[in-house]
Design an enzyme around this catalytic site. Structure first.
Site, PDB file in Angstrom:
ATOM      1  N   HIS A  30     130.455 149.482  99.899  1.00 52.66           N
ATOM      2  CA  HIS A  30     130.400 150.029 101.264  1.00 52.66           C
ATOM      3  C   HIS A  30     130.845 151.491 101.266  1.00 52.66           C
ATOM      4  O   HIS A  30     130.229 152.342 101.903  1.00 52.66           O
ATOM      5  CB  HIS A  30     131.299 149.213 102.201  1.00 52.66           C
ATOM      6  CG  HIS A  30     130.671 147.935 102.665  1.00 52.66           C
ATOM      7  ND1 HIS A  30     130.610 146.814 101.883  1.00 52.66           N
ATOM      8  CD2 HIS A  30     130.062 147.605 103.836  1.00 52.66           C
ATOM      9  CE1 HIS A  30     130.003 145.844 102.561  1.00 52.66           C
ATOM     10  NE2 HIS A  30     129.663 146.305 103.750  1.00 52.66           N
ATOM     11  N   LYS A  53     135.812 136.502 105.913  1.00 53.27           N
ATOM     12  CA  LYS A  53     136.862 135.708 106.558  1.00 53.27           C
ATOM     13  C   LYS A  53     137.706 136.585 107.472  1.00 53.27           C
ATOM     14  O   LYS A  53     137.848 137.784 107.227  1.00 53.27           O
ATOM     15  CB  LYS A  53     137.731 135.011 105.510  1.00 53.27           C
ATOM     16  CG  LYS A  53     138.607 135.949 104.689  1.00 53.27           C
ATOM     17  CD  LYS A  53     139.526 135.162 103.783  1.00 53.27           C
ATOM     18  CE  LYS A  53     140.090 135.986 102.655  1.00 53.27           C
ATOM     19  NZ  LYS A  53     141.425 136.538 102.914  1.00 53.27           N
TER      20      LYS A  53
END
Lengths: 173, 263
Positions: A37, A99
């Protein structure tokens, strides 16, 4: 039980899901976490797969072993990817799997694009590893566990964390 | 005493730590699964299934095989041969990564954090704990007012767990170190996580109840089980301050503990 198949050719499928519902995933997903990213965002690389209709799984697996083509591969904490994520949904990304809670900006981007945020059971690397049928590195190979893997999955259980209407399971906590 | 044999044992135990959870922890998770409902039950049932797959297939239960923190406690009652324990542990942990197919989770090189201490026994005790960073990211140190009472400490610890929210992997195990210096408090909180036996003292029980009143729940989507266990380790405090270390452990609190007798 609800089912989703990636890549998500039929985007209306996301509209039928509500935050908190359990969904069984199958098809193809792609791993990417912090480093990829950051590199793509800095212009030091490009996504090695089309974002449109696809799903990013925030996971850095252990090395493969007998019967586990992607090793142990549970989700990592999604919030660390929050700053990078809204733009990806705007470019057509269908879903992310990770998560924990997401930022307000991510929730809004999901709502506007009609995407999804899916929550995998944290720490359950062996369980998810057992639901992977194939995996190969397709980008950023030098990053080891942070490389981008193209992953075939079957019966991959997740919970809808943020639905396409902006409903957020973590908001109710 | 054979250095090569010690290295072999640490290597095997380091690998085992990643797929075999302590039995007390497995029981605590199964108990919680039996007492929970709704989404929280789905999370806990999945964790139970995951633990059994890991154990059966000898694959790490969690992909974050972490930074290995290793305690070596050397008994000096008998003559201990000259062994470089730091070097042995480093080699063993690196071997464990290769042999056990553990994830290379550290940038640059695999380096264990080793604590060596001496005591008055006739054995060497070794404790191995791979520390995943989902939870480690929320560990914290609090330098509190010296006149702080247990109520203040309790509030501080509960706030620290609240800050973790559902980002790491609840249900948590919370290690608390109270007293000493900044480094001592943090060290005690880490050691507390290696002594998680679920036999709570009155204070620990009270703290656990307070943490569970947060209702973060297993998986962070709400529920009864924000934490399964709390362990407090204490040390005398300075008259001008109270150091409190809080170490957040995810449900996957991997610990291997074993002894090597000194012949």
């Amino acid at each position: 039980m609800k089912y989703l198949d990636f890549p998500l050719k039929n985007r209306t499928a996301t509209g039928k899901l509500k935050a908190g519902q359990e969904v069984m995933l199958s098809g193809i997903i792609y791993t990417a976490r912090d480093k990829v990213h950051s590199l793509v965002s800095d212009g030091d690389g490009e996504w090695p797969f089309p974002l449109k209709d696809n799903c990013i799984f925030y996971s850095g697996p252990t090395p493969r072993s007998e019967g586990f083509p992607l090793g142990s591969c549970g989700p990592t904490t999604s919030a660390r990817m929050d700053d990078y994520t809204p733009g990806l949904y705007r470019k057509g990304l269908a879903a992310t799997i990770g998560k924990g809670p997401r930022s307000e900006k991510v929730r809004e981007a999901i709502k506007h694009s009609g995407g999804l945020y899916l929550v995998a059971y944290g720490g359950c690397g062996a369980l998810y590893g057992s639901r992977v049928t194939g995996a190969r590195v397709i980008g950023f190979a030098g990053l080891g566990p942070q490389a981008v893997y193209k992953v075939s999955i079957e019966d991959f259980p997740v919970i809808v964390g943020i639905d396409s209407y902006g409903g957020d399971i973590f908001k109710e906590v | 005493m054979d250095a090569a044999l010690i290295e072999r044992t640490i290597t095997d135990e380091a690998v085992r730590a990643t797929y075999m959870l302590p039995s007390g922890l497995r029981r605590a998770i199964a108990d919680a699964a039996g007492k929970s409902s709704g989404l929280e039950k789905k999370v806990l049932d999945s964790i139970v299934r995951n633990i059994s797959i890991g154990q059966k297939c000898r694959i790490p239960v969690c992909q974050d095989t972490g930074v290995f923190e290793v305690w070596v406690k050397i008994g000096l009652r008998k003559r201990v041969p000259c062994i470089n324990f730091s070097a042995i542990v480093r080699r063993a942990v690196r071997k464990a990564h290769a042999e056990g197919k553990l994830r290379a989770s550290m940038k640059k090189s695999i380096e264990p954090v080793v604590h060596i201490s001496f005591n008055d026994t006739c054995f060497i005790e070794i404790i191995i704990t791979p520390r995943g960073f989902g939870s480690e990211n929320y560990s914290s140190l609090h330098m509190m007012n010296p006149e702080s009472g247990f109520e203040d400490v309790k509030r501080t610890v509960i706030e620290a767990v609240a800050r973790a929210g559902g980002h790491p992997c609840p249900p948590y195990l919370v290690g608390v170190g109270i007293g000493g210096t900044a480094s001592k408090a943090i060290e005690m909180s880490g050691e507390a996580l290696t002594r998680m036996d679920f036999r709570h003292s009155a204070k620990e029980k009270e703290l656990l109840a307070g943490i569970n009143s947060l209702k973060t729940g297993a998986g962070g989507m709400g529920g009864r089980f924000t934490a399964l266990g709390v362990r407090i380790v204490e040390f005398p405090q300075h008259i001008a301050g109270l150091a409190v270390g809080v170490r957040i452990g995810c449900w996957c609190n991997r610990v291997r503990r074993f002894r090597i007798e000194i012949p």
